[in-house]
Enzyme design. Structure first.
Site, PDB file in Angstrom:
ATOM      1  N   HIS A 168      52.842  44.543  28.546  1.00 40.41           N
ATOM      2  CA  HIS A 168      51.708  43.766  29.066  1.00 40.41           C
ATOM      3  C   HIS A 168      50.352  44.412  28.808  1.00 40.41           C
ATOM      4  O   HIS A 168      49.313  43.853  29.212  1.00 40.41           O
ATOM      5  CB  HIS A 168      51.879  43.552  30.576  1.00 40.41           C
ATOM      6  CG  HIS A 168      53.146  42.821  30.910  1.00 40.41           C
ATOM      7  ND1 HIS A 168      54.359  43.487  31.104  1.00 40.41           N
ATOM      8  CD2 HIS A 168      53.414  41.510  31.047  1.00 40.41           C
ATOM      9  CE1 HIS A 168      55.302  42.597  31.367  1.00 40.41           C
ATOM     10  NE2 HIS A 168      54.766  41.391  31.340  1.00 40.41           N
ATOM     11  N   GLY A 204      41.242  43.842  40.818  1.00 43.12           N
ATOM     12  CA  GLY A 204      42.147  42.723  40.591  1.00 43.12           C
ATOM     13  C   GLY A 204      41.644  41.821  39.472  1.00 43.12           C
ATOM     14  O   GLY A 204      42.399  41.354  38.619  1.00 43.12           O
ATOM     15  N   ARG A 260      35.802  41.837  36.510  1.00 37.21           N
ATOM     16  CA  ARG A 260      35.205  42.950  37.265  1.00 37.21           C
ATOM     17  C   ARG A 260      35.482  44.270  36.525  1.00 37.21           C
ATOM     18  O   ARG A 260      34.659  45.171  36.520  1.00 37.21           O
ATOM     19  CB  ARG A 260      35.786  42.968  38.658  1.00 37.21           C
ATOM     20  CG  ARG A 260      34.917  43.747  39.619  1.00 37.21           C
ATOM     21  CD  ARG A 260      35.176  43.367  41.030  1.00 37.21           C
ATOM     22  NE  ARG A 260      34.082  42.597  41.626  1.00 37.21           N
ATOM     23  CZ  ARG A 260      34.180  42.069  42.856  1.00 37.21           C
ATOM     24  NH1 ARG A 260      35.318  42.180  43.507  1.00 37.21           N
ATOM     25  NH2 ARG A 260      33.170  41.433  43.387  1.00 37.21           N
ATOM     26  N   ARG A 300      46.865  38.740  27.700  1.00 32.60           N
ATOM     27  CA  ARG A 300      46.842  37.800  28.829  1.00 32.60           C
ATOM     28  C   ARG A 300      45.496  37.779  29.535  1.00 32.60           C
ATOM     29  O   ARG A 300      45.402  37.428  30.731  1.00 32.60           O
ATOM     30  CB  ARG A 300      47.941  38.152  29.836  1.00 32.60           C
ATOM     31  CG  ARG A 300      49.351  37.924  29.283  1.00 32.60           C
ATOM     32  CD  ARG A 300      50.408  38.446  30.268  1.00 32.60           C
ATOM     33  NE  ARG A 300      51.756  38.176  29.773  1.00 32.60           N
ATOM     34  CZ  ARG A 300      52.521  37.169  30.200  1.00 32.60           C
ATOM     35  NH1 ARG A 300      52.051  36.333  31.114  1.00 32.60           N
ATOM     36  NH2 ARG A 300      53.731  36.989  29.718  1.00 32.60           N
ATOM     37  N   ARG A 351      42.679  51.637  43.232  1.00 31.45           N
ATOM     38  CA  ARG A 351      42.378  50.191  43.312  1.00 31.45           C
ATOM     39  C   ARG A 351      41.005  50.035  43.959  1.00 31.45           C
ATOM     40  O   ARG A 351      40.705  50.668  44.981  1.00 31.45           O
ATOM     41  CB  ARG A 351      43.436  49.494  44.145  1.00 31.45           C
ATOM     42  CG  ARG A 351      43.048  48.090  44.597  1.00 31.45           C
ATOM     43  CD  ARG A 351      44.191  47.256  45.106  1.00 31.45           C
ATOM     44  NE  ARG A 351      43.724  46.193  45.997  1.00 31.45           N
ATOM     45  CZ  ARG A 351      42.990  45.149  45.614  1.00 31.45           C
ATOM     46  NH1 ARG A 351      42.612  45.028  44.352  1.00 31.45           N
ATOM     47  NH2 ARG A 351      42.610  44.250  46.491  1.00 31.45           N
ATOM     48  N   VAL A 352      40.176  49.231  43.316  1.00 36.79           N
ATOM     49  CA  VAL A 352      38.870  48.885  43.889  1.00 36.79           C
ATOM     50  C   VAL A 352      38.879  47.362  44.042  1.00 36.79           C
ATOM     51  O   VAL A 352      38.964  46.604  43.077  1.00 36.79           O
ATOM     52  CB  VAL A 352      37.701  49.356  42.993  1.00 36.79           C
ATOM     53  CG1 VAL A 352      37.495  50.859  43.108  1.00 36.79           C
ATOM     54  CG2 VAL A 352      37.912  48.995  41.528  1.00 36.79           C
ATOM     55  N   GLY A 353      38.839  46.921  45.302  1.00 40.02           N
ATOM     56  CA  GLY A 353      38.998  45.489  45.506  1.00 40.02           C
ATOM     57  C   GLY A 353      38.204  44.973  46.683  1.00 40.02           C
ATOM     58  O   GLY A 353      37.347  45.672  47.223  1.00 40.02           O
ATOM     59  N   SER A 354      38.521  43.758  47.032  1.00 41.37           N
ATOM     60  CA  SER A 354      37.890  43.127  48.192  1.00 41.37           C
ATOM     61  C   SER A 354      38.997  42.755  49.164  1.00 41.37           C
ATOM     62  O   SER A 354      40.176  42.770  48.823  1.00 41.37           O
ATOM     63  CB  SER A 354      37.131  41.875  47.758  1.00 41.37           C
ATOM     64  OG  SER A 354      36.256  42.180  46.709  1.00 41.37           O
ATOM     65  N   GLU A 367      44.719  42.162  52.106  1.00 42.85           N
ATOM     66  CA  GLU A 367      44.542  41.941  50.665  1.00 42.85           C
ATOM     67  C   GLU A 367      45.926  41.683  50.104  1.00 42.85           C
ATOM     68  O   GLU A 367      46.826  41.305  50.864  1.00 42.85           O
ATOM     69  CB  GLU A 367      43.803  43.121  49.990  1.00 42.85           C
ATOM     70  CG  GLU A 367      44.337  44.503  50.333  1.00 42.85           C
ATOM     71  CD  GLU A 367      45.347  44.994  49.330  1.00 42.85           C
ATOM     72  OE1 GLU A 367      44.929  45.671  48.378  1.00 42.85           O
ATOM     73  OE2 GLU A 367      46.549  44.720  49.471  1.00 42.85           O
ATOM     74  N   MET A 368      46.137  41.872  48.791  1.00 44.44           N
ATOM     75  CA  MET A 368      47.420  41.418  48.241  1.00 44.44           C
ATOM     76  C   MET A 368      48.052  42.344  47.212  1.00 44.44           C
ATOM     77  O   MET A 368      48.899  41.912  46.425  1.00 44.44           O
ATOM     78  CB  MET A 368      47.217  40.023  47.618  1.00 44.44           C
ATOM     79  CG  MET A 368      46.788  38.992  48.637  1.00 44.44           C
ATOM     80  SD  MET A 368      46.347  37.407  47.899  1.00 44.44           S
ATOM     81  CE  MET A 368      47.962  36.832  47.419  1.00 44.44           C
ATOM     82  N   GLU A 369      47.638  43.614  47.171  1.00 41.99           N
ATOM     83  CA  GLU A 369      48.159  44.466  46.084  1.00 41.99           C
ATOM     84  C   GLU A 369      48.632  45.854  46.506  1.00 41.99           C
ATOM     85  O   GLU A 369      49.493  46.449  45.869  1.00 41.99           O
ATOM     86  CB  GLU A 369      47.052  44.654  45.010  1.00 41.99           C
ATOM     87  CG  GLU A 369      46.739  43.407  44.211  1.00 41.99           C
ATOM     88  CD  GLU A 369      45.778  42.475  44.939  1.00 41.99           C
ATOM     89  OE1 GLU A 369      44.998  42.930  45.815  1.00 41.99           O
ATOM     90  OE2 GLU A 369      45.790  41.263  44.649  1.00 41.99           O
ATOM     91  N   ASP A 389      35.143  38.873  53.242  1.00 40.84           N
ATOM     92  CA  ASP A 389      35.210  37.774  54.202  1.00 40.84           C
ATOM     93  C   ASP A 389      35.784  38.304  55.506  1.00 40.84           C
ATOM     94  O   ASP A 389      36.492  39.310  55.519  1.00 40.84           O
ATOM     95  CB  ASP A 389      36.043  36.599  53.662  1.00 40.84           C
ATOM     96  CG  ASP A 389      37.391  37.036  53.093  1.00 40.84           C
ATOM     97  OD1 ASP A 389      37.419  37.681  52.027  1.00 40.84           O
ATOM     98  OD2 ASP A 389      38.411  36.758  53.744  1.00 40.84           O
ATOM     99  N   ARG A 427      28.433  40.632  47.408  1.00 39.68           N
ATOM    100  CA  ARG A 427      29.696  41.239  46.993  1.00 39.68           C
ATOM    101  C   ARG A 427      29.445  42.242  45.872  1.00 39.68           C
ATOM    102  O   ARG A 427      29.920  43.360  45.881  1.00 39.68           O
ATOM    103  CB  ARG A 427      30.669  40.154  46.520  1.00 39.68           C
ATOM    104  CG  ARG A 427      31.540  39.609  47.621  1.00 39.68           C
ATOM    105  CD  ARG A 427      32.783  38.958  47.071  1.00 39.68           C
ATOM    106  NE  ARG A 427      32.507  37.719  46.355  1.00 39.68           N
ATOM    107  CZ  ARG A 427      32.348  36.542  46.955  1.00 39.68           C
ATOM    108  NH1 ARG A 427      32.400  36.469  48.259  1.00 39.68           N
ATOM    109  NH2 ARG A 427      32.125  35.459  46.269  1.00 39.68           N
TER     110      ARG A 427
HETATM  111  N1  LIG Z   1      45.520  37.520  51.449  1.00 41.03           N
HETATM  112  C1  LIG Z   1      44.202  37.674  51.359  1.00 41.03           C
HETATM  113  N2  LIG Z   1      43.688  38.296  50.279  1.00 41.03           N
HETATM  114  C2  LIG Z   1      42.346  38.413  50.206  1.00 41.03           C
HETATM  115  C3  LIG Z   1      41.513  37.927  51.236  1.00 41.03           C
HETATM  116  N3  LIG Z   1      40.228  38.159  50.897  1.00 41.03           N
HETATM  117  C4  LIG Z   1      40.279  38.765  49.716  1.00 41.03           C
HETATM  118 BR1  LIG Z   1      38.755  39.258  48.771  1.00 41.03          BR
HETATM  119  N4  LIG Z   1      41.545  38.940  49.268  1.00 41.03           N
HETATM  120  C5  LIG Z   1      41.870  39.612  47.984  1.00 41.03           C
HETATM  121  O1  LIG Z   1      41.247  38.824  46.968  1.00 41.03           O
HETATM  122  C6  LIG Z   1      42.220  38.138  46.192  1.00 41.03           C
HETATM  123  C7  LIG Z   1      42.351  36.742  46.735  1.00 41.03           C
HETATM  124  O2  LIG Z   1      41.081  36.098  46.726  1.00 41.03           O
HETATM  125  C8  LIG Z   1      43.506  38.934  46.320  1.00 41.03           C
HETATM  126  O3  LIG Z   1      43.629  39.783  45.175  1.00 41.03           O
HETATM  127  C9  LIG Z   1      43.325  39.761  47.598  1.00 41.03           C
HETATM  128  O4  LIG Z   1      43.622  41.133  47.374  1.00 41.03           O
HETATM  129  C10 LIG Z   1      42.079  37.297  52.366  1.00 41.03           C
HETATM  130  O5  LIG Z   1      41.397  36.853  53.300  1.00 41.03           O
HETATM  131  N5  LIG Z   1      43.432  37.197  52.397  1.00 41.03           N
END
Ligand SMILES: Nc1nc2c(nc(Br)n2[C@@H]2O[C@H](CO)[C@@H](O)[C@H]2O)c(=O)[nH]1
Length: 235
Positions: free
Chosen positions: A4, A20, A24, A43, A87-90, A180-182, A205, A218
């Protein structure tokens, strides 16, 4: 080249930042890294290598969610010898005291992902945690830069849209700061293959208060966090 990531051996630095969003990754490379070069567009999940303070650093998009982030973390470590992944994220805030644009260092990551349950036949709840050395350096760096940073546990969820916000409230009662999700996958894979991992997040948020940052807010806050991540990666 891995399945990948379209990079040749040696194209990727030992230290990698992982946003993510691949756009970015492009922004970070163009804004912060000297002589940044793109090593993969496979991809559309861009990766770049350049230098920060004279030290080689790469930036690789991970995609959203743990299955995607797992693929890139696994291949960075096992196919390219990456030793440090930040990881640098939101994230979406759960804790009442958190404000939009706050910066968080995730000391641990609870998860509803079956990926980790499957590793132990559902018999043990493995605890995905950040590398302590990276976490300590990030805290010291944030203090030196005068950037307030919360340290605490987060939730890495499989779903963005949930019909069980009551579960998030329950987690907040146990000190979970944000969603978040990772990170649960990133921390687990780094531990499995003896690499170091840390997640830094900005609050984009507030889930309970229904607040959102503007895209301009942001980007500005994200920049402060990226500088902490870069200094931590090369320390
Ligand atoms: N599940 C979840 N993920 C979030 C949220 N706000 C953010 Br920015 N994220 C992150 O942003 C992406 C989704 O918009 C994913 O990669 C998450 O890591 C939230 O309120 N919920």
């Amino acid at each position: 080249m891995s399945i990948h990531i379209g990079a040749e051996p040696g194209d990727i630095a030992e230290r990698v930042l992982m946003p993510g969003d691949p756009l970015r990754a492009k922004w970070i490379a163009e804004t912060y890294l000297d002589d940044a070069k793109c090593y993969t567009q496979v991809r559309g999940m861009y990766g770049f290598t350049g230098r920060w303070q004279g030290v080689d650093v790469s930036v690789q998009g991970s995609g959203m969610g743990m299955p995607s982030a797992s693929i890139y973390a696994h291949e960075l470590i096992n196919d390219y010898g990456v030793k440090t992944l930040i990881r640098v994220g939101s994230c979406g805030a759960l804790a009442d005291e958190l404000q939009l644009r706050d910066v968080i260092a995730a000391s641990g990551a609870s998860t509803d992902s079956n990926m980790n349950r499957a590793r132990f036949d559902g018999l043990i709840d493995y605890a995905p945690v950040a590398d302590f050395g990276l976490l300590r350096t990030a805290v010291e760096t944030a203090e030196q830069r005068g950037i307030p940073m919360r340290v605490g546990p987060i939730l890495a969820a499989d779903a963005f849209y949930t019909d069980r916000p009551d579960l998030y409230d329950a987690l907040a009662n146990y000190g979970v700061l944000a969603v978040e999700m990772e990170s649960a996958a990133l921390y687990t894979i780094a531990a499995r293959f003896r690499a170091r991992a840390l997640t830094l997040l900005t609050v984009s948020d507030h889930i309970k208060r229904g607040e959102q940052t503007t895209s301009q807010e942001r980007e500005q806050t994200f920049g402060q966090m990226v500088e902490i991540a870069l200094d931590t990666a090369i320390a």
